[in-house]
Design a protein around this motif. Structure first.
Motif, PDB file in Angstrom:
ATOM      1  N   PRO A   1       0.806  -1.215   0.000  1.00  0.00           N
ATOM      2  CA  PRO A   1       0.000   0.000   0.000  1.00  0.00           C
ATOM      3  C   PRO A   1       0.837   1.261   0.000  1.00  0.00           C
ATOM      4  O   PRO A   1       0.386   2.310  -0.410  1.00  0.00           O
ATOM      5  CB  PRO A   1      -0.813  -0.106   1.290  1.00  0.00           C
ATOM      6  CG  PRO A   1      -0.168  -1.144   2.113  1.00  0.00           C
ATOM      7  CD  PRO A   1       0.618  -2.022   1.198  1.00  0.00           C
ATOM      8  N   HIS A   2       2.099   1.172   0.453  1.00  0.00           N
ATOM      9  CA  HIS A   2       2.941   2.368   0.498  1.00  0.00           C
ATOM     10  C   HIS A   2       3.596   2.605  -0.851  1.00  0.00           C
ATOM     11  O   HIS A   2       3.768   3.719  -1.285  1.00  0.00           O
ATOM     12  CB  HIS A   2       4.016   2.230   1.566  1.00  0.00           C
ATOM     13  CG  HIS A   2       3.434   2.111   2.926  1.00  0.00           C
ATOM     14  ND1 HIS A   2       2.972   3.201   3.605  1.00  0.00           N
ATOM     15  CD2 HIS A   2       3.199   1.028   3.694  1.00  0.00           C
ATOM     16  CE1 HIS A   2       2.494   2.787   4.773  1.00  0.00           C
ATOM     17  NE2 HIS A   2       2.621   1.495   4.843  1.00  0.00           N
ATOM     18  N   ALA A   3       3.975   1.503  -1.482  1.00  0.00           N
ATOM     19  CA  ALA A   3       4.747   1.660  -2.707  1.00  0.00           C
ATOM     20  C   ALA A   3       3.882   1.557  -3.944  1.00  0.00           C
ATOM     21  O   ALA A   3       4.376   1.596  -5.039  1.00  0.00           O
ATOM     22  CB  ALA A   3       5.823   0.592  -2.762  1.00  0.00           C
ATOM     23  N   ALA A   4       2.587   1.427  -3.769  1.00  0.00           N
ATOM     24  CA  ALA A   4       1.712   1.267  -4.913  1.00  0.00           C
ATOM     25  C   ALA A   4       1.949   2.376  -5.909  1.00  0.00           C
ATOM     26  O   ALA A   4       2.073   3.518  -5.555  1.00  0.00           O
ATOM     27  CB  ALA A   4       0.266   1.297  -4.468  1.00  0.00           C
TER      28      ALA A   4
ATOM     29  N   PRO B   1      -5.160   5.360  -0.028  1.00  0.00           N
ATOM     30  CA  PRO B   1      -4.547   5.989  -1.200  1.00  0.00           C
ATOM     31  C   PRO B   1      -3.033   6.074  -1.025  1.00  0.00           C
ATOM     32  O   PRO B   1      -2.525   5.895   0.082  1.00  0.00           O
ATOM     33  CB  PRO B   1      -5.184   7.377  -1.222  1.00  0.00           C
ATOM     34  CG  PRO B   1      -5.606   7.630   0.179  1.00  0.00           C
ATOM     35  CD  PRO B   1      -5.874   6.299   0.827  1.00  0.00           C
ATOM     36  N   HIS B   2      -2.342   6.348  -2.097  1.00  0.00           N
ATOM     37  CA  HIS B   2      -0.881   6.450  -2.044  1.00  0.00           C
ATOM     38  C   HIS B   2      -0.496   7.776  -1.393  1.00  0.00           C
ATOM     39  O   HIS B   2      -0.731   8.838  -1.957  1.00  0.00           O
ATOM     40  CB  HIS B   2      -0.313   6.342  -3.460  1.00  0.00           C
ATOM     41  CG  HIS B   2       1.167   6.272  -3.486  1.00  0.00           C
ATOM     42  ND1 HIS B   2       1.952   7.276  -3.991  1.00  0.00           N
ATOM     43  CD2 HIS B   2       2.008   5.315  -3.015  1.00  0.00           C
ATOM     44  CE1 HIS B   2       3.217   6.927  -3.862  1.00  0.00           C
ATOM     45  NE2 HIS B   2       3.278   5.750  -3.266  1.00  0.00           N
ATOM     46  N   ALA B   3       0.109   7.695  -0.196  1.00  0.00           N
ATOM     47  CA  ALA B   3       0.302   8.892   0.627  1.00  0.00           C
ATOM     48  C   ALA B   3       1.652   9.564   0.432  1.00  0.00           C
ATOM     49  O   ALA B   3       2.054  10.397   1.237  1.00  0.00           O
ATOM     50  CB  ALA B   3       0.117   8.526   2.100  1.00  0.00           C
TER      51      ALA B   3
ATOM     52  N   VAL C   1       5.179  10.354  -2.601  1.00  0.00           N
ATOM     53  CA  VAL C   1       5.627  10.507  -3.980  1.00  0.00           C
ATOM     54  C   VAL C   1       6.724   9.477  -4.193  1.00  0.00           C
ATOM     55  O   VAL C   1       7.611   9.339  -3.354  1.00  0.00           O
ATOM     56  CB  VAL C   1       6.216  11.922  -4.205  1.00  0.00           C
ATOM     57  CG1 VAL C   1       6.718  12.082  -5.629  1.00  0.00           C
ATOM     58  CG2 VAL C   1       5.189  12.993  -3.872  1.00  0.00           C
ATOM     59  N   ASP C   2       6.654   8.737  -5.295  1.00  0.00           N
ATOM     60  CA  ASP C   2       7.690   7.747  -5.584  1.00  0.00           C
ATOM     61  C   ASP C   2       8.720   8.299  -6.564  1.00  0.00           C
ATOM     62  O   ASP C   2       8.363   8.920  -7.558  1.00  0.00           O
ATOM     63  CB  ASP C   2       7.060   6.486  -6.194  1.00  0.00           C
ATOM     64  CG  ASP C   2       6.323   5.667  -5.159  1.00  0.00           C
ATOM     65  OD1 ASP C   2       6.592   5.855  -3.961  1.00  0.00           O
ATOM     66  OD2 ASP C   2       5.480   4.842  -5.555  1.00  0.00           O
ATOM     67  N   PHE C   3       9.990   8.027  -6.258  1.00  0.00           N
ATOM     68  CA  PHE C   3      11.086   8.414  -7.146  1.00  0.00           C
ATOM     69  C   PHE C   3      11.756   7.117  -7.620  1.00  0.00           C
ATOM     70  O   PHE C   3      12.398   6.447  -6.823  1.00  0.00           O
ATOM     71  CB  PHE C   3      12.139   9.222  -6.382  1.00  0.00           C
ATOM     72  CG  PHE C   3      11.664  10.552  -5.877  1.00  0.00           C
ATOM     73  CD1 PHE C   3      11.978  11.719  -6.560  1.00  0.00           C
ATOM     74  CD2 PHE C   3      10.924  10.645  -4.705  1.00  0.00           C
ATOM     75  CE1 PHE C   3      11.561  12.951  -6.082  1.00  0.00           C
ATOM     76  CE2 PHE C   3      10.504  11.875  -4.219  1.00  0.00           C
ATOM     77  CZ  PHE C   3      10.819  13.028  -4.919  1.00  0.00           C
TER      78      PHE C   3
ATOM     79  N   LEU D   1      12.499   5.269  -4.201  1.00  0.00           N
ATOM     80  CA  LEU D   1      12.322   5.953  -2.923  1.00  0.00           C
ATOM     81  C   LEU D   1      10.867   6.391  -2.818  1.00  0.00           C
ATOM     82  O   LEU D   1      10.338   7.052  -3.710  1.00  0.00           O
ATOM     83  CB  LEU D   1      13.229   7.190  -2.834  1.00  0.00           C
ATOM     84  CG  LEU D   1      12.992   8.038  -1.568  1.00  0.00           C
ATOM     85  CD1 LEU D   1      13.497   7.325  -0.320  1.00  0.00           C
ATOM     86  CD2 LEU D   1      13.657   9.405  -1.692  1.00  0.00           C
ATOM     87  N   HIS D   2      10.238   6.002  -1.714  1.00  0.00           N
ATOM     88  CA  HIS D   2       8.897   6.533  -1.391  1.00  0.00           C
ATOM     89  C   HIS D   2       9.143   7.661  -0.397  1.00  0.00           C
ATOM     90  O   HIS D   2       9.746   7.445   0.656  1.00  0.00           O
ATOM     91  CB  HIS D   2       8.026   5.436  -0.784  1.00  0.00           C
ATOM     92  CG  HIS D   2       6.732   5.951  -0.226  1.00  0.00           C
ATOM     93  ND1 HIS D   2       5.541   5.861  -0.897  1.00  0.00           N
ATOM     94  CD2 HIS D   2       6.461   6.583   0.940  1.00  0.00           C
ATOM     95  CE1 HIS D   2       4.580   6.413  -0.154  1.00  0.00           C
ATOM     96  NE2 HIS D   2       5.125   6.861   0.970  1.00  0.00           N
ATOM     97  N   TRP D   3       8.674   8.846  -0.739  1.00  0.00           N
ATOM     98  CA  TRP D   3       8.908  10.027   0.106  1.00  0.00           C
ATOM     99  C   TRP D   3       7.562  10.586   0.568  1.00  0.00           C
ATOM    100  O   TRP D   3       6.683  10.881  -0.257  1.00  0.00           O
ATOM    101  CB  TRP D   3       9.675  11.090  -0.689  1.00  0.00           C
ATOM    102  CG  TRP D   3      10.090  12.279   0.120  1.00  0.00           C
ATOM    103  CD1 TRP D   3      10.742  12.272   1.312  1.00  0.00           C
ATOM    104  CD2 TRP D   3       9.896  13.655  -0.230  1.00  0.00           C
ATOM    105  NE1 TRP D   3      10.969  13.559   1.736  1.00  0.00           N
ATOM    106  CE2 TRP D   3      10.461  14.431   0.803  1.00  0.00           C
ATOM    107  CE3 TRP D   3       9.310  14.305  -1.313  1.00  0.00           C
ATOM    108  CZ2 TRP D   3      10.442  15.811   0.798  1.00  0.00           C
ATOM    109  CZ3 TRP D   3       9.301  15.686  -1.325  1.00  0.00           C
ATOM    110  CH2 TRP D   3       9.863  16.434  -0.281  1.00  0.00           C
TER     111      TRP D   3
HETATM  112 ZN   LIG Z   1       5.233   4.985  -2.718  1.00  0.00          ZN
END
Ligand SMILES: [Zn+2]
Length: 356
Positions: A32-35, A254-256, A258-260, A335-337
């Motif tokens: 759920p975090h990295a979606a 929801p995705h909380a 920003v993914d890099f 990276l999930h930020w």
């Molecule tokens: Zn993420």
């Protein structure tokens, strides 16, 4: 220097393809975090990595059906205007905009109150911190974070102080929360991919409790100085903040953040100075660092391959705190930020682009 924010009102076009959807569902059901890691903008680059994962390949094969997502296509709205309210006796309230979308940020100022006067502020009945950047300037600053799931509506930002006659004074400004324009994914998956087993569930709940305790702590001091920065150098983001997911007819988190997308080992930097509030491995987010910047502002860095700091450490702006990795429930390095302000999960790109 204060630069007044405008809300994230701009044109946005989201395009997806059938293979995007299949991959997104496989990944989002795992983490759920990295979606979103394998979907949308950087899907092509990550294609091999996504299908290289046995787990994801299995999940993709188990997709029973895919309902096409409802997309927010090319929507444009007018930028809300700054709000100024004269409260009498020389006190003025300022808000960078009278409306904000879910996940947005607003700057506030209380002008004309003496340093000696205690001033408090609340938004939607909840206390929000105010701070002075310059002693004697008679200006208090604040940041209002709009949680990405805050119900649309009008909420009063109320400021209270003691008047010259010794009586309490209050003045308020209504602020409208609008629905954010986020893509929604409606997908059907095998149950096992949306529900962790009891042991995993227990660990995830303990992590959540730990995070809540951190966010409940408001350090009454600005540990940051100057602008917030992106946590990676020269790496574009997937722009997937806030993506909504409905799995098997049920709304999921929801995705909380920003993914890099970035190669494993890429250095990760503190977005600003602060104190490390957490530096350990968590179930969903893997090796995780949380930095307390003071006054309820926290940044989170997840899925690191290595953590280079310890809880309690003071870190400077752009200090290296770890390296990009693929720990936790993910299928490839990124990276999930996350940025949290007074518990509100907001779009980190806004604090970089538009903060004071
Ligand atoms: Zn993420």
């Amino acid at each position: 220097m204060t630069r007044w924010l405008t809300d994230q009102a701009s044109s946005a076009t989201i395009r997806t393809t059938p293979i995007d959807r299949l991959l997104a569902i496989a990944v989002s059901s795992m983490d759920p975090h990295a979606a979103g890691f394998c979907d949308s903008s950087h899907i092509t680059k990550q294609f091999a990595k996504c299908f290289g994962s046995k787990v994801v390949r299995r999940a993709a094969l188990l997709v029973a059906s895919v309902a096409w997502p409802s997309l927010a296509l090319a929507t444009t709205t007018k930028a809300p205007q700054p709000v100024k309210k004269n409260c009498g006796a020389g006190v003025v309230l300022k808000v960078s905009a009278g409306a904000a979308a879910q996940g947005g940020l607003l700057l506030t100022e209380v002008v004309g109150v003496k340093d000696s006067e205690p001033v408090t502020a609340e938004w939607d009945g909840r206390g929000v911190p105010l701070w002075r950047e310059l002693q004697g300037a008679g200006v208090l600053h604040g940041l209002l974070g709009v949680d990405l799931e805050k119900a649309p509506g009008s909420y009063e930002w109320k400021v209270s102080w003691t008047g010259t006659d010794g009586n309490p004074v209050a003045c308020s400004v209504p602020i409208t929360v609008r629905a954010g324009k986020f893509a929604t994914e409606r997908l059907t998956v095998e149950k096992q991919y949306v529900e962790p087993d009891p042991e995993q569930q227990k660990r995830a709940e303990e992590d959540q409790k730990k995070m809540r305790a951190i966010y409940d702590t408001v350090t009454r001091e600005a540990l940051w100085k100057g602008k917030f920065r992106l946590p990676l150098k020269e790496v574009p983001t997937g722009k997937n903040f806030g993506r909504r997911r409905v799995l098997n007819g049920e709304a999921r988190s929801p995705h909380a953040g920003v993914d890099f997308p970035a190669a494993a080992g890429t250095p990760v930097y503190a977005a600003q100075a602060g104190r490390v509030a957490l530096a350990e491995n968590l179930y969903y987010s893997g090796n995780t660092v949380v930095i307390d910047h003071g006054f309820g502002i926290y940044t989170l860095y997840a899925h690191l391959s290595e953590i280079g700091v310890h809880a309690g450490d003071a870190v400077g702006a752009s200090a290296e705190i770890g390296k990009v990795g693929a720990t936790g429930r993910v299928t490839g390095p990124h990276l999930h930020w996350g940025v949290t302000i007074d518990h509100a999960r907001v779009n980190g790109l806004q604090i970089v682009e538009k903060q004071p």
